[in-house]
Design a protein around this motif. Structure first.
Motif, PDB file in Angstrom:
ATOM      1  N   LEU A 104       0.342  -8.797 -29.623  1.00 49.15           N
ATOM      2  CA  LEU A 104      -0.732  -8.987 -30.592  1.00 49.15           C
ATOM      3  C   LEU A 104      -1.802  -9.932 -30.067  1.00 49.15           C
ATOM      4  CD1 LEU A 104       1.611  -9.232 -33.667  1.00 49.15           C
ATOM      5  CD2 LEU A 104      -0.159  -7.481 -33.363  1.00 49.15           C
ATOM      6  N   ASP A 105      -1.387 -10.937 -29.300  1.00 46.40           N
ATOM      7  CA  ASP A 105      -2.347 -11.886 -28.747  1.00 46.40           C
ATOM      8  C   ASP A 105      -3.259 -11.228 -27.714  1.00 46.40           C
ATOM      9  OD1 ASP A 105      -3.418 -14.492 -28.655  1.00 46.40           O
ATOM     10  OD2 ASP A 105      -2.276 -14.950 -26.848  1.00 46.40           O
ATOM     11  N   ALA A 106      -2.822 -10.079 -27.182  1.00 45.38           N
ATOM     12  CA  ALA A 106      -3.623  -9.381 -26.178  1.00 45.38           C
ATOM     13  C   ALA A 106      -4.745  -8.541 -26.791  1.00 45.38           C
ATOM     14  CB  ALA A 106      -2.713  -8.471 -25.345  1.00 45.38           C
ATOM     15  N   PHE A 107      -4.804  -8.411 -28.110  1.00 42.37           N
ATOM     16  CA  PHE A 107      -5.872  -7.631 -28.738  1.00 42.37           C
ATOM     17  C   PHE A 107      -7.227  -8.213 -28.333  1.00 42.37           C
ATOM     18  CE2 PHE A 107      -4.223  -4.909 -32.401  1.00 42.37           C
ATOM     19  CZ  PHE A 107      -2.964  -4.772 -31.846  1.00 42.37           C
ATOM     20  N   SER A 108      -8.131  -7.362 -27.894  1.00 41.24           N
ATOM     21  CA  SER A 108      -9.386  -7.866 -27.348  1.00 41.24           C
ATOM     22  C   SER A 108     -10.626  -7.208 -27.948  1.00 41.24           C
ATOM     23  CB  SER A 108      -9.411  -7.671 -25.825  1.00 41.24           C
ATOM     24  OG  SER A 108      -9.296  -6.302 -25.490  1.00 41.24           O
ATOM     25  N   ARG A 109     -10.468  -6.339 -28.944  1.00 43.61           N
ATOM     26  CA  ARG A 109     -11.650  -5.793 -29.621  1.00 43.61           C
ATOM     27  C   ARG A 109     -11.931  -6.608 -30.876  1.00 43.61           C
ATOM     28  NH1 ARG A 109     -12.695  -2.744 -33.914  1.00 43.61           N
ATOM     29  NH2 ARG A 109     -10.626  -1.810 -34.210  1.00 43.61           N
ATOM     30  N   TRP A 110     -13.177  -7.030 -31.017  1.00 47.53           N
ATOM     31  CA  TRP A 110     -13.603  -7.741 -32.216  1.00 47.53           C
ATOM     32  C   TRP A 110     -13.457  -6.812 -33.417  1.00 47.53           C
ATOM     33  CZ3 TRP A 110     -17.103  -7.366 -36.189  1.00 47.53           C
ATOM     34  CH2 TRP A 110     -17.418  -8.541 -36.871  1.00 47.53           C
ATOM     35  N   PRO A 111     -12.924  -7.279 -34.533  1.00 47.39           N
ATOM     36  CA  PRO A 111     -12.434  -8.620 -34.836  1.00 47.39           C
ATOM     37  C   PRO A 111     -10.939  -8.742 -34.551  1.00 47.39           C
ATOM     38  CG  PRO A 111     -12.522  -7.313 -36.842  1.00 47.39           C
ATOM     39  CD  PRO A 111     -12.966  -6.409 -35.727  1.00 47.39           C
ATOM     40  N   THR A 112     -10.586  -9.536 -33.575  1.00 47.78           N
ATOM     41  CA  THR A 112      -9.184  -9.620 -33.167  1.00 47.78           C
ATOM     42  C   THR A 112      -8.292 -10.185 -34.264  1.00 47.78           C
ATOM     43  OG1 THR A 112      -9.562 -11.812 -32.189  1.00 47.78           O
ATOM     44  CG2 THR A 112      -9.787  -9.896 -30.734  1.00 47.78           C
ATOM     45  N   TRP A 142      -5.443  -8.282 -36.555  1.00 49.13           N
ATOM     46  CA  TRP A 142      -4.048  -8.021 -36.188  1.00 49.13           C
ATOM     47  C   TRP A 142      -3.445  -9.176 -35.407  1.00 49.13           C
ATOM     48  CZ3 TRP A 142      -2.736  -4.801 -39.497  1.00 49.13           C
ATOM     49  CH2 TRP A 142      -3.607  -3.800 -39.899  1.00 49.13           C
ATOM     50  N   ALA A 143      -4.248  -9.930 -34.699  1.00 52.14           N
ATOM     51  CA  ALA A 143      -3.733 -11.086 -33.954  1.00 52.14           C
ATOM     52  C   ALA A 143      -3.714 -12.303 -34.874  1.00 52.14           C
ATOM     53  CB  ALA A 143      -4.589 -11.351 -32.718  1.00 52.14           C
ATOM     54  N   ASN A 144      -2.734 -12.330 -35.778  1.00 49.78           N
ATOM     55  CA  ASN A 144      -2.614 -13.439 -36.711  1.00 49.78           C
ATOM     56  C   ASN A 144      -1.142 -13.680 -37.028  1.00 49.78           C
ATOM     57  OD1 ASN A 144      -1.853 -11.997 -39.343  1.00 49.78           O
ATOM     58  ND2 ASN A 144      -3.739 -10.903 -38.789  1.00 49.78           N
ATOM     59  N   ASP A 145      -0.861 -14.839 -37.613  1.00 48.45           N
ATOM     60  CA  ASP A 145       0.522 -15.264 -37.843  1.00 48.45           C
ATOM     61  C   ASP A 145       1.282 -14.327 -38.775  1.00 48.45           C
ATOM     62  OD1 ASP A 145       0.163 -17.408 -36.184  1.00 48.45           O
ATOM     63  OD2 ASP A 145       0.098 -18.933 -37.765  1.00 48.45           O
ATOM     64  N   ASP A 146       0.611 -13.769 -39.783  1.00 52.08           N
ATOM     65  CA  ASP A 146       1.306 -12.909 -40.738  1.00 52.08           C
ATOM     66  C   ASP A 146       1.786 -11.619 -40.086  1.00 52.08           C
ATOM     67  OD1 ASP A 146       1.196 -14.175 -43.508  1.00 52.08           O
ATOM     68  OD2 ASP A 146      -0.888 -14.351 -42.898  1.00 52.08           O
ATOM     69  N   VAL A 147       0.964 -11.037 -39.224  1.00 52.59           N
ATOM     70  CA  VAL A 147       1.383  -9.812 -38.535  1.00 52.59           C
ATOM     71  C   VAL A 147       2.465 -10.124 -37.506  1.00 52.59           C
ATOM     72  CG1 VAL A 147       0.611  -7.857 -37.129  1.00 52.59           C
ATOM     73  CG2 VAL A 147      -0.853  -8.718 -38.961  1.00 52.59           C
ATOM     74  N   VAL A 148       2.354 -11.264 -36.837  1.00 51.94           N
ATOM     75  CA  VAL A 148       3.409 -11.673 -35.903  1.00 51.94           C
ATOM     76  C   VAL A 148       4.749 -11.766 -36.626  1.00 51.94           C
ATOM     77  CG1 VAL A 148       4.285 -13.580 -34.495  1.00 51.94           C
ATOM     78  CG2 VAL A 148       1.904 -12.855 -34.262  1.00 51.94           C
TER      79      VAL A 148
END
Length: 432
Positions: A92-100, A103-109
């Protein structure tokens, strides 16, 4: 006749979601929305409902408003595939398209780590997947496809390279390609259509291959390229067409996923995560007047209202993560109290607490569910100062959804990282 106050049920912990599971019954598709892309409570409650659908009702995969290549990396992690990230957080931290931050957030993790743990105790063919439905990843999907063909079908890689070379003059810039195709006599359309046709033909000849999911992913990347090319060409015409291309693509992708998972003894069941604007039936809003369709409408039309349950969200006040402009750095912003006369203001006045509303499509409903009321919609771009005249979608709640989670106070998501200077920003078409 009962009012909305009588319909409102307590919403305190996941056990309070029992009425939603009863409403789902045997339905194969549950689409769960969000009133913003940056509110922690929407994500947390959506994950809580999804956990119960997976563990208690046998739902087999989650499909989200994200890009296929990025989500495929998450899918491999949660399914414990060889060589995949051992911690879904890394994927998830590798997501690189705005707005990251979507999906790159604590709840999805937290949800994806839970899903990986659940899958660890299941046979490989019963593990629950995590897939992306969106259309923005034209170049990423093309590069993934070229790499897959070089490794698995090198004799056919030239077909993909020919399509890729068509896009190269535009520097992986969707807006540049879109404007160029508006004035040029030709486009890359035929090249990508030929590529998708080739892959589908090859599938029929290679039904006994060792990794059918890898081939399915390659085919889906090709489908993304086809529809992304159409999306960018439609975008410059400034109409509802680009929105419709995107939502039809997401509905088509879901159908392909259902067919892909349909080889077992039980019909596959899917959970969909997207913004309310995609999940709620467009015919119950002013979107239909503008010639727009959406995923919720398409699901009901294709699968029938008995096989689809649409769940919406709304909040009265709080905070959110969003950008003040398209491609802008994320910010924590206040969400003011809902404006008078809106759906959220009505629920605040009549209920005044977190609440769950569930209703039948066939039975009598409170009058408030039959009226068109303004319903707040916060996209990835948000300006709180526009609350008096913008940020709301006129909605007949009882027709747009089958259930609704209302929250009095909300808080922003916790992103994994700030937006990076080199990340890809898709061309602006619709800010949700």
């Amino acid at each position: 006749m009962t009012g909305v106050r009588d319909l409102a049920l307590p919403l305190r912990d996941p056990a309070d979601l029992d009425p939603v599971l009863e409403r789902v019954g045997d339905a194969r598709i549950v689409a769960i929305g969000e009133a913003s892309h940056g509110t922690s409570e929407y994500y947390a409650w959506r994950a809580a409902l999804t956990r119960r659908l997976i563990t208690e009702r046998g739902f087999g995969f989650v499909a989200v408003e994200g890009d296929w290549p990025d989500c495929h990396r998450v899918n491999r992690s949660v399914k414990l595939r060889p060589g995949a990230d051992a911690d879904p957080r890394d994927a998830l931290d590798a997501f690189s398209r705005w707005p990251t931050w979507m999906w790159a957030n604590d709840d999805v993790v937290a949800f994806c780590r839970w899903l990986r743990d659940v899958n660890a105790g299941r046979p490989e063919d019963e593990r629950v997947g995590f897939y992306g439905l969106d259309v923005y990843s034209l170049w990423d999907s093309m590069h993934e496809l070229v790499g897959w063909l070089r490794e698995n079908e090198p004799e056919h890689a030239e077909t993909a390279l020919r399509a890729l070379r068509c896009f190269e003059p535009f520097g992986e810039d969707g807006a540049e390609y879109a404007f160029a195709s508006r004035f040029a006599p030709t486009s890359c359309e035929q090249a990508v259509v030929d590529l998708l046709r080739h892959l589908c033909e090859e599938r029929g000849r290679r039904a006994d291959e060792d990794d059918p999911e890898a081939r399915f992913s390659a085919e889906q990347n090709a489908a993304v390229v086809v529809d992304a090319e159409r999306y960018y060409r439609a975008m410059v015409r400034g109409s509802a067409e680009s929105w419709n291309v995107r939502d039809v693509h997401m509905a088509d992708t879901l159908d392909r996923l259902l067919a892909h998972h349909g080889t077992g003894p039980h019909p596959p069941r899917a959970v969909v995560w997207e913004h309310n604007t995609h999940i709620g039936d467009a015919r119950a809003t002013d979107m239909a007047d503008a010639g727009m369709t959406n995923v919720g409408q398409l699901l009901r039309e294709r699968h029938g209202v008995d096989d689809v349950v649409l769940v919406g969200f709304g909040g009265y006040r709080g905070g959110v993560i969003a950008g003040s402009e398209w491609g802008g750095q994320m910010q924590r912003m206040p969400v003011p109290e809902a404006r008078p006369g809106s759906l959220e203001a009505l629920l605040h006045e009549e209920v005044g607490r977190d609440a769950l509303l569930v209703w039948s499509r066939d039975g009598s409903r409170p009058a408030e569910l039959e009226r068109r009321l303004d319903h707040r919609a916060i996209g990835v771009v948000y300006r709180p100062e526009r609350e008096k005249w913008g940020n709301y979608v006129p909605t007949v709640l009882g027709e747009r959804y089958d259930a609704f989670l209302y929250l009095e106070d909300t808080s922003p998501l916790q992103p994994l990282h700030l937006e990076r200077a080199d990340e890809h920003v898709p061309p602006l078409a619709h800010a949700v």
